[in-house]
Write an enzyme that holds these catalytic residues in place. Structure first.
Site, PDB file in Angstrom:
ATOM      1  N   ASN A  42       0.840  -1.192   0.000  1.00  0.00           N
ATOM      2  CA  ASN A  42       0.000   0.000   0.000  1.00  0.00           C
ATOM      3  C   ASN A  42       0.879   1.248   0.000  1.00  0.00           C
ATOM      4  O   ASN A  42       1.954   1.285   0.617  1.00  0.00           O
ATOM      5  CB  ASN A  42      -0.989  -0.003   1.164  1.00  0.00           C
ATOM      6  CG  ASN A  42      -0.358  -0.131   2.528  1.00  0.00           C
ATOM      7  OD1 ASN A  42       0.685  -0.764   2.684  1.00  0.00           O
ATOM      8  ND2 ASN A  42      -1.000   0.443   3.528  1.00  0.00           N
ATOM      9  N   GLU A  44       0.385   5.229   0.674  1.00  0.00           N
ATOM     10  CA  GLU A  44      -0.536   6.258   1.161  1.00  0.00           C
ATOM     11  C   GLU A  44      -0.094   7.639   0.685  1.00  0.00           C
ATOM     12  O   GLU A  44       0.991   7.813   0.104  1.00  0.00           O
ATOM     13  CB  GLU A  44      -0.609   6.189   2.695  1.00  0.00           C
ATOM     14  CG  GLU A  44      -1.175   4.847   3.154  1.00  0.00           C
ATOM     15  CD  GLU A  44      -1.484   4.769   4.633  1.00  0.00           C
ATOM     16  OE1 GLU A  44      -0.993   5.605   5.420  1.00  0.00           O
ATOM     17  OE2 GLU A  44      -2.241   3.833   5.023  1.00  0.00           O
ATOM     18  N   CYS A  53      -4.098   0.626  -2.481  1.00  0.00           N
ATOM     19  CA  CYS A  53      -3.913  -0.597  -1.696  1.00  0.00           C
ATOM     20  C   CYS A  53      -2.829  -1.493  -2.313  1.00  0.00           C
ATOM     21  O   CYS A  53      -2.518  -1.401  -3.508  1.00  0.00           O
ATOM     22  CB  CYS A  53      -5.205  -1.396  -1.648  1.00  0.00           C
ATOM     23  SG  CYS A  53      -6.553  -0.608  -0.780  1.00  0.00           S
ATOM     24  N   GLU A  55      -3.039  -4.644  -3.015  1.00  0.00           N
ATOM     25  CA  GLU A  55      -3.556  -5.538  -4.063  1.00  0.00           C
ATOM     26  C   GLU A  55      -3.580  -4.840  -5.415  1.00  0.00           C
ATOM     27  O   GLU A  55      -3.197  -5.395  -6.440  1.00  0.00           O
ATOM     28  CB  GLU A  55      -4.965  -6.012  -3.716  1.00  0.00           C
ATOM     29  CG  GLU A  55      -5.077  -6.814  -2.433  1.00  0.00           C
ATOM     30  CD  GLU A  55      -5.344  -5.952  -1.209  1.00  0.00           C
ATOM     31  OE1 GLU A  55      -4.806  -4.819  -1.118  1.00  0.00           O
ATOM     32  OE2 GLU A  55      -6.094  -6.409  -0.333  1.00  0.00           O
ATOM     33  N   CYS A  90     -10.257  -4.716   0.140  1.00  0.00           N
ATOM     34  CA  CYS A  90     -11.363  -3.764   0.180  1.00  0.00           C
ATOM     35  C   CYS A  90     -12.225  -3.921  -1.074  1.00  0.00           C
ATOM     36  O   CYS A  90     -11.865  -4.622  -2.036  1.00  0.00           O
ATOM     37  CB  CYS A  90     -10.826  -2.340   0.287  1.00  0.00           C
ATOM     38  SG  CYS A  90     -10.178  -1.691  -1.267  1.00  0.00           S
ATOM     39  N   CYS A  93     -10.578  -3.040  -4.460  1.00  0.00           N
ATOM     40  CA  CYS A  93      -9.637  -4.066  -4.940  1.00  0.00           C
ATOM     41  C   CYS A  93     -10.389  -5.283  -5.471  1.00  0.00           C
ATOM     42  O   CYS A  93      -9.984  -5.880  -6.472  1.00  0.00           O
ATOM     43  CB  CYS A  93      -8.672  -4.461  -3.836  1.00  0.00           C
ATOM     44  SG  CYS A  93      -7.506  -3.139  -3.433  1.00  0.00           S
TER      45      CYS A  93
HETATM   46  N1  THU Z   1      -5.286  -1.427   2.511  1.00  0.00           N
HETATM   47  C1  THU Z   1      -4.710  -2.270   1.608  1.00  0.00           C
HETATM   48  O1  THU Z   1      -3.573  -2.059   1.165  1.00  0.00           O
HETATM   49  N2  THU Z   1      -5.417  -3.349   1.201  1.00  0.00           N
HETATM   50  C2  THU Z   1      -6.664  -3.662   1.648  1.00  0.00           C
HETATM   51  O2  THU Z   1      -7.244  -4.619   1.183  1.00  0.00           O
HETATM   52  C3  THU Z   1      -7.306  -2.862   2.680  1.00  0.00           C
HETATM   53  C4  THU Z   1      -6.625  -1.588   3.028  1.00  0.00           C
HETATM   54  C5  THU Z   1      -4.515  -0.274   2.985  1.00  0.00           C
HETATM   55  C6  THU Z   1      -4.986   1.058   2.490  1.00  0.00           C
HETATM   56  C7  THU Z   1      -4.502   1.971   3.574  1.00  0.00           C
HETATM   57  O3  THU Z   1      -3.160   2.319   3.302  1.00  0.00           O
HETATM   58  C8  THU Z   1      -4.526   1.129   4.827  1.00  0.00           C
HETATM   59  O4  THU Z   1      -4.582  -0.224   4.396  1.00  0.00           O
HETATM   60  C9  THU Z   1      -5.693   1.416   5.757  1.00  0.00           C
HETATM   61  O5  THU Z   1      -6.889   1.405   5.066  1.00  0.00           O
END
Ligand code: THU
Length: 136
Positions: A42, A44, A53, A55, A90, A93
């Site tokens: 991920n 940010e 994310c 994925e 999520c 994704c």
């Molecule tokens: N996140 C992911 O990388 N994958 C997921 O399936 C759920 C959420 C990350 C996004 C963000 O950086 C952090 O987790 C909190 O939401």
């Protein structure tokens, strides 16, 4: 490639997570039908909505390398040094997976190589909307 190896790759990718805001470190490892591996973490952003994310990072790396057929993805995430809970993809994704994968695509969510759950895309995105509804 075994599920254990795929999970190890996801745990390795998790180390590169850029997550100064949520503290959730997530890694993913995507296996293509021709046996290649693409990892992602991920990423940010101070403008929170721009966060991508793990994925989707893995999928976009693979698709931009010309890959279109995928077998499975392993995901590992959590706030601590090591994952301590199952991190399921999520909704965004899941929809990206739906674009490229059939319902039998496997999603492995892992705490470690010995502690994981496998679900299919059909289980995680039932009755989903996909390219079949739009393409001629
Ligand atoms: N996140 C992911 O990388 N994958 C997921 O399936 C759920 C959420 C990350 C996004 C963000 O950086 C952090 O987790 C909190 O939401």
């Amino acid at each position: 490639m075994t599920d254990r190896e795929l999970i190890s790759a996801a745990l390795g990718a998790r180390r590169d997570s850029y997550s100064p805001y949520s503290g959730c470190r997530v890694g993913a490892a995507l296996l293509t039908a021709d046996g290649e591996l693409f990892t992602g973490c991920n990423v940010e952003n101070a403008s929170f909505g721009l966060t991508v994310c793990a994925e989707r990072t893995a999928f976009f790396k693979a698709v931009s390398a010309g890959k279109r057929d995928f077998l499975k993805i392993a995901v590992a995430g959590g706030k601590g040094d090591k994952p301590d809970t199952y991190f399921y993809p999520c909704g965004a994704c899941r929809q990206v997976m739906k674009e490229f994968c059939g319902g039998d695509f496997e999603i492995i969510t892992a705490v470690d190589e010995d502690d994981y759950v496998t679900k299919t895309l059909d289980e995680l995105l039932p009755l989903g909307f996909g390219p079949g509804e739009v393409k001629d």
